[in-house]
Write a protein that holds these residues in place. Structure first.
Motif, PDB file in Angstrom:
ATOM      1  N   UNK A  42      12.098   6.610 -11.876  1.00  0.00           N
ATOM      2  CA  UNK A  42      13.010   7.363 -11.198  1.00  0.00           C
ATOM      3  C   UNK A  42      12.658   7.360  -9.410  1.00  0.00           C
ATOM      4  N   UNK A  43      11.476   7.158  -9.204  1.00  0.00           N
ATOM      5  CA  UNK A  43      11.095   6.718  -7.728  1.00  0.00           C
ATOM      6  C   UNK A  43      11.993   5.611  -7.361  1.00  0.00           C
ATOM      7  N   UNK A  44      12.009   4.352  -8.366  1.00  0.00           N
ATOM      8  CA  UNK A  44      12.335   3.269  -7.708  1.00  0.00           C
ATOM      9  C   UNK A  44      14.135   3.364  -7.489  1.00  0.00           C
ATOM     10  N   UNK A  45      14.538   4.255  -8.478  1.00  0.00           N
ATOM     11  CA  UNK A  45      15.960   4.260  -8.299  1.00  0.00           C
ATOM     12  C   UNK A  45      16.462   4.970  -6.959  1.00  0.00           C
ATOM     13  N   UNK A  46      15.544   6.110  -6.676  1.00  0.00           N
ATOM     14  CA  UNK A  46      15.751   6.927  -5.428  1.00  0.00           C
ATOM     15  C   UNK A  46      15.546   5.945  -4.355  1.00  0.00           C
TER      16      UNK A  46
ATOM     17  N   UNK B  62       0.926  -1.086  -0.034  1.00  0.00           N
ATOM     18  CA  UNK B  62       0.016   0.144   0.033  1.00  0.00           C
ATOM     19  C   UNK B  62       0.748   1.290  -0.120  1.00  0.00           C
ATOM     20  N   UNK B  63       1.874   1.348   0.848  1.00  0.00           N
ATOM     21  CA  UNK B  63       2.950   2.558   1.000  1.00  0.00           C
ATOM     22  C   UNK B  63       3.427   2.516  -0.469  1.00  0.00           C
ATOM     23  N   UNK B  64       4.072   1.566  -0.908  1.00  0.00           N
ATOM     24  CA  UNK B  64       4.469   1.679  -2.364  1.00  0.00           C
ATOM     25  C   UNK B  64       3.775   2.011  -3.429  1.00  0.00           C
ATOM     26  N   UNK B  65       2.564   1.720  -3.417  1.00  0.00           N
ATOM     27  CA  UNK B  65       1.618   1.951  -4.562  1.00  0.00           C
ATOM     28  C   UNK B  65       1.247   3.544  -4.110  1.00  0.00           C
ATOM     29  N   UNK B  66       1.073   4.078  -3.048  1.00  0.00           N
ATOM     30  CA  UNK B  66       0.772   5.534  -2.915  1.00  0.00           C
ATOM     31  C   UNK B  66       1.958   6.348  -3.233  1.00  0.00           C
ATOM     32  N   UNK B  67       3.082   5.978  -2.675  1.00  0.00           N
ATOM     33  CA  UNK B  67       4.573   6.616  -2.933  1.00  0.00           C
ATOM     34  C   UNK B  67       4.837   6.867  -4.480  1.00  0.00           C
TER      35      UNK B  67
ATOM     36  N   UNK C  69      -2.272  10.162  -5.872  1.00  0.00           N
ATOM     37  CA  UNK C  69      -2.685  10.410  -4.457  1.00  0.00           C
ATOM     38  C   UNK C  69      -1.884  11.645  -3.798  1.00  0.00           C
ATOM     39  N   UNK C  70      -1.314  12.410  -5.080  1.00  0.00           N
ATOM     40  CA  UNK C  70      -0.518  13.795  -4.453  1.00  0.00           C
ATOM     41  C   UNK C  70      -0.866  14.850  -5.559  1.00  0.00           C
ATOM     42  N   UNK C  71       0.116  15.622  -5.648  1.00  0.00           N
ATOM     43  CA  UNK C  71      -0.234  16.771  -6.690  1.00  0.00           C
ATOM     44  C   UNK C  71       0.711  16.582  -7.932  1.00  0.00           C
TER      45      UNK C  71
END
Length: 338
Positions: free
Chosen positions: A244-248, A216-221, A227-229
């Motif tokens: 990009x997110x996975x690399x970080x 759940x946390x991964x999907x939202x992030x 879920x954001x802007x």
């Protein structure tokens, strides 16, 4: 507020036959979380009956001021309790009271009894995914009580995970909806099974809730455009942000990090080519002699064109299989793997 039920015509003795309400509630929903119509029926009833003194709803009914009699009437007694236009609410135990409902059905079918109105009132409904709670409970019991299941390890189950994944792919490619549902269940079983085994680890235990919570946390992030802007107008925008997110998150040194080398060769080649393309790296395909390098080039071309080479090759192989069967005088298809 729903309109009250109209009064029943008087019976042969001049009295109204009354009303029986069978109040059901999902055991997968926290006790006390009843619908407003259920609370209305409970508060307005002349009598509320529950045969199970340990029923999980009882503390909440007492707190709300609803008096409950611990009785288990048969159908005749329940009908008599409704005489004079009274309303009796029955809270079945567990999944229901088959003896009572069968008895009421027999009385109604006899034509010799002036039956009360009979209403089945759902007090609560299962939320989406509620049966997953049942799956976790069943898996826990099977793990404890089954001689085979209780001895399995992560390592011993690996072959089943790969088998079930391939059978799921086959069901999708066959367009078989019944098989698809079954194979999805088999893949889900592997997840729940491994998570249950992981609970027993003495050093680093985790549970199915930890697995689901992390997901759940991964999907939202990774979906800030949902879920954001963040803004993502195309699937390509989403994919680029995902990478990009996975690399970080994983602090990868190379775009190749995280690619499982044990996957089928065409899929591996396409995955590597995709990472190179999305990473905008100037890396040419290695040149060499042999079919392997030719297949590598084909896989890279397919990926660049948006084609999964594994899927394409399987489709061609299935056509080849059908041609072979036709040459043998057999129909296309054949039996699915079990």
């Amino acid at each position: 507020m729903p309109a009250p039920s109209p009064p029943r015509p008087a019976g042969t003795d001049g009295t109204a036959a009354g009303r029986i309400v069978l109040l059901t509630a999902s055991h997968r929903v926290a006790p006390g979380l009843l619908s407003w119509p259920a609370w209305q029926a409970l508060r307005a009833a002349d009598r509320v009956l529950c045969a199970d003194p340990g029923h999980p709803q009882l503390p909440y009914l007492r707190e709300a001021g609803v008096k409950v009699a611990h009785e288990s009437p048969d159908a005749h007694a329940l009908v008599e309790a409704c005489a004079g236009g009274r309303t009796v609410v029955v809270i079945p135990s567990g999944e229901g009271d088959r003896r009572l409902t069968d008895g009421l059905a027999r009385l109604a079918g006899s034509g010799r009894v002036d039956m009360p109105d009979l209403e089945l009132l759902p007090g609560s409904y299962d939320l989406p995914g509620a049966r997953l709670l049942d799956l976790v409970q069943v898996m826990d019991r099977v793990r404890r009580e089954c001689p085979w299941t209780s001895r399995q390890t992560h390592e011993g189950l690996v072959k089943y995970a790969t088998e079930e994944a391939y059978e799921l792919v086959e069901a999708i490619e066959d367009g078989d909806r019944d098989a698809l549902r079954e194979e999805l269940g088999d893949v889900l079983l592997q997840v729940v099974f491994h998570a249950r085994i992981a609970e027993e680890d003495g050093d680093e235990p985790f549970s199915i809730d930890d697995v689901a919570g992390g997901l759940v946390e991964k999907l939202i992030h990774r979906h800030p455009h949902v879920f954001g802007d963040a803004d993502a107008q195309t699937p390509e925008d989403v994919s680029a942000h995902w990478q990009r997110t996975k690399a970080v998150e994983k602090q990868r040194e190379s775009v190749t990090d995280g690619i499982p080398l044990g996957q089928p060769g065409l899929a591996l080649a396409a995955k590597l080519a995709g990472r190179v393309r999305t990473g905008a790296l100037a890396v040419e395909l290695p040149r060499g002699e042999g079919i392997g390098y030719e297949l590598l080039e084909l896989a890279a071309r397919a990926e660049a064109a948006g084609v999964d080479p594994e899927t394409a090759l399987r489709a061609a192989a299935r056509a080849y299989r059908d041609a072979i069967r036709a040459a043998e005088g057999l129909g296309s298809g054949g039996e699915r793997t079990i």
